[in-house]
Structures are given as C-alpha cells and as structure tokens.
Design an enzyme around this catalytic site. Structure first.
Site, PDB file in Angstrom:
ATOM      1  N   SER A 147       0.837  -1.178   0.030  1.00  0.00           N
ATOM      2  CA  SER A 147      -0.127   0.046  -0.085  1.00  0.00           C
ATOM      3  C   SER A 147       0.779   1.316   0.041  1.00  0.00           C
ATOM      4  O   SER A 147       0.156   2.219  -0.235  1.00  0.00           O
ATOM      5  CB  SER A 147      -0.906  -0.012   1.308  1.00  0.00           C
ATOM      6  OG  SER A 147      -0.203   0.068   2.250  1.00  0.00           O
TER       7      SER A 147
ATOM      8  N   LYS B 202       1.412   4.086   7.110  1.00  0.00           N
ATOM      9  CA  LYS B 202       0.571   5.092   6.105  1.00  0.00           C
ATOM     10  C   LYS B 202       1.309   6.357   6.236  1.00  0.00           C
ATOM     11  O   LYS B 202       2.136   6.845   6.978  1.00  0.00           O
ATOM     12  CB  LYS B 202      -0.784   5.160   6.582  1.00  0.00           C
ATOM     13  CG  LYS B 202      -1.442   3.691   6.662  1.00  0.00           C
ATOM     14  CD  LYS B 202      -1.815   3.227   5.361  1.00  0.00           C
ATOM     15  CE  LYS B 202      -2.436   1.831   5.198  1.00  0.00           C
ATOM     16  NZ  LYS B 202      -2.350   1.122   3.940  1.00  0.00           N
TER      17      LYS B 202
END
Length: 266
Positions: free
Chosen positions: A50, A91
């Site tokens: 991701s 993230k």
C-alpha cells in the site's frame, strides 16, 4: 648502545598503548552506536504494497520512536489502531487535527485547507492518469487526530475506507508508535521528506539520527581494525631486509672501534 635500544623499546611501548587505546575507543563507538540505535529506532517489515513506490512490500525499515504529538504532515508513520486491525500499519499523514482534507481538485491533486499538495511519489492509475484518489471525499479532521493515506492510492486501505466510522477515517495521535526514518533493505537510506507539505504550519519533521549513527558505527569499526592491525604491521616492517642490513652495519662499526681502542691502549 643501551640508550638506542631504550628509545626503540619506548616507541614500541607507545605504539602498543596507542593501538590498545584505538581498539578500546573503537569498541565503545561500535557497540555504543548499536545500543543507541536500539534505543532510538524500532525495526519493521512493511507487510503490504500500500506504500509503493516509497516502500515496497517486505521492505525493512527503521522507524524512530516518537510520540504522536510530534508527527507532522507528510510523515510516514507506524500506528496500531484496533479499529483498523490487530497488527501495526504503515501510512502517510496527509492532514492533522483541524485540517480540511479533500480530493480532488481539477488536476487530480489532494487539497488541505484549500491548498493543493504536490505528491510526486504517486503512481498512475489504470487509466494512466495520476490522481490523489479514485474516490472523492471532504473531511475535517478532529482535534488531536491524523488523516492517513497509502502512497499507492489505488490499492491502499486507509482513512478513505473508514469514512463512515466515527472520526471519518481519522485515527488518534496516541495510536502512533514510530515514524519511518530510513529504509535499510533494499538499501535506500533516509526517507525523503515531501516538499509538498513544507509550506503548511509546522513545516516538515527533521530526520532522525540515522546518518550520525552510521558514522559512529563506521568510525568505531575503523578504529578497531586499525588498532588490531598495528602489531602485525609493525612486526612486518621490522623484518624488512633493509632493517637487517642497517643492524649489521652498526655492529661492524662498534667492533672496529673496540679493536682500535685496544691497540691504542697496548
């Protein structure tokens, strides 16, 4: 002659002392660097793709232990929110408490408080167009919270996935356990701070002591090697053929001088 021998022995003793000191200091720096690194950093393996292309899946990273209150826009953080899952996640922070973050403007860019953010790390989507998100949204981040997105906006499950939950996908700062500072495998070194967030209040986070740690460990290794090599090198130099000839010449001169003195005395 005894004075000459004493000088050579003195030099030998001094060299031994200095080499021992170099080894001791080198060991202290080398081991101390690793201890310092263990106190400052936590190693992690990136579990998903991701964050590509910034962080590849299974990349080994060093994340600086920081408090969530120190995190700024643009930081890549490791956090653990039970609502998102049981394992730590990685993230990028794109907005902090009080910010209004939205997507997308006419050029497909993310906006924070109405200001477009350039994100050069984003890759193109299936249509070949680079956009900050394939889903439109507009969120005001609650106080003391963070809005987090993956760098691969087309596959990442991030704050956009949790927009319908309390906080509209934001996570509390208290869930942050570390900030990614460097990629050690594959060796990419320090993580770049994204210039697109530099103009916002608070600016960008400063890099951790990763470079200093490497310098300390390298210096320690060099000192240990140099100190340990002194003895063998000194013995090797002492066995040079030139050194033996010089010694032989000195002995011959002393013998001749002694003989002359005996004849004079007779």
């Amino acid at each position: 002659m005894s004075g000459t021998v004493g000088t050579k022995d003195g030099h030998g003793r001094l060299g031994s002392v200095l080499s021992g000191l170099a080894v001791a200091v080198g060991c202290a720096l080398f081991l101390g660097g690793f201890v310092w690194g263990a106190l400052v950093y936590r190693p992690y393996t990136v579990p998903t793709d991701s964050m590509t292309p910034t962080l590849d899946v299974n990349s080994r990273v060093l994340a600086e232990r920081v408090d969530g209150s120190e995190v700024k826009r643009g930081d890549v953080v490791v956090f653990n929110d039970p609502l998102w899952g049981s394992s730590p996640m990685v993230k990028r922070v794109v907005a902090v408490g009080g910010d209004t973050v939205a997507c997308c403007d006419g050029d497909g860019r993310l906006t924070v408080n109405g200001r477009a953010v350039d994100e050069p790390y984003l890759g193109p989507g299936m249509d070949g167009r680079k956009t900050a998100s394939d889903k439109e949204f507009s969120v005001t981040v609650p106080g003391d919270s963070l809005f987090l997105l993956g760098d691969d906006r087309h596959t990442s499950l991030d704050s956009r996935t949790h927009l319908e939950e309390a906080g509209q996908g934001s996570v509390p700062r208290s869930t942050v356990v570390a900030r990614v500072d460097a990629v050690v495998w594959p060796a990419k070194g320090l993580l770049d701070r994204p210039a697109g967030f530099a103009g916002f209040p608070g600016g960008l986070s400063a890099p951790g002591p990763f470079t200093t740690l490497l310098a300390v460990i390298a210096a320690g290794g060099i000192l240990v090697f140099a100190g340990a090599a002194y003895g063998p090198v000194a013995r090797l130099l002492g066995r040079r053929p030139g050194g033996r000839r010089a010694g032989a010449g000195g002995g011959s001169g002393a013998g001749t001088g002694g003989g002359a003195g005996e004849r004079t005395g007779v």
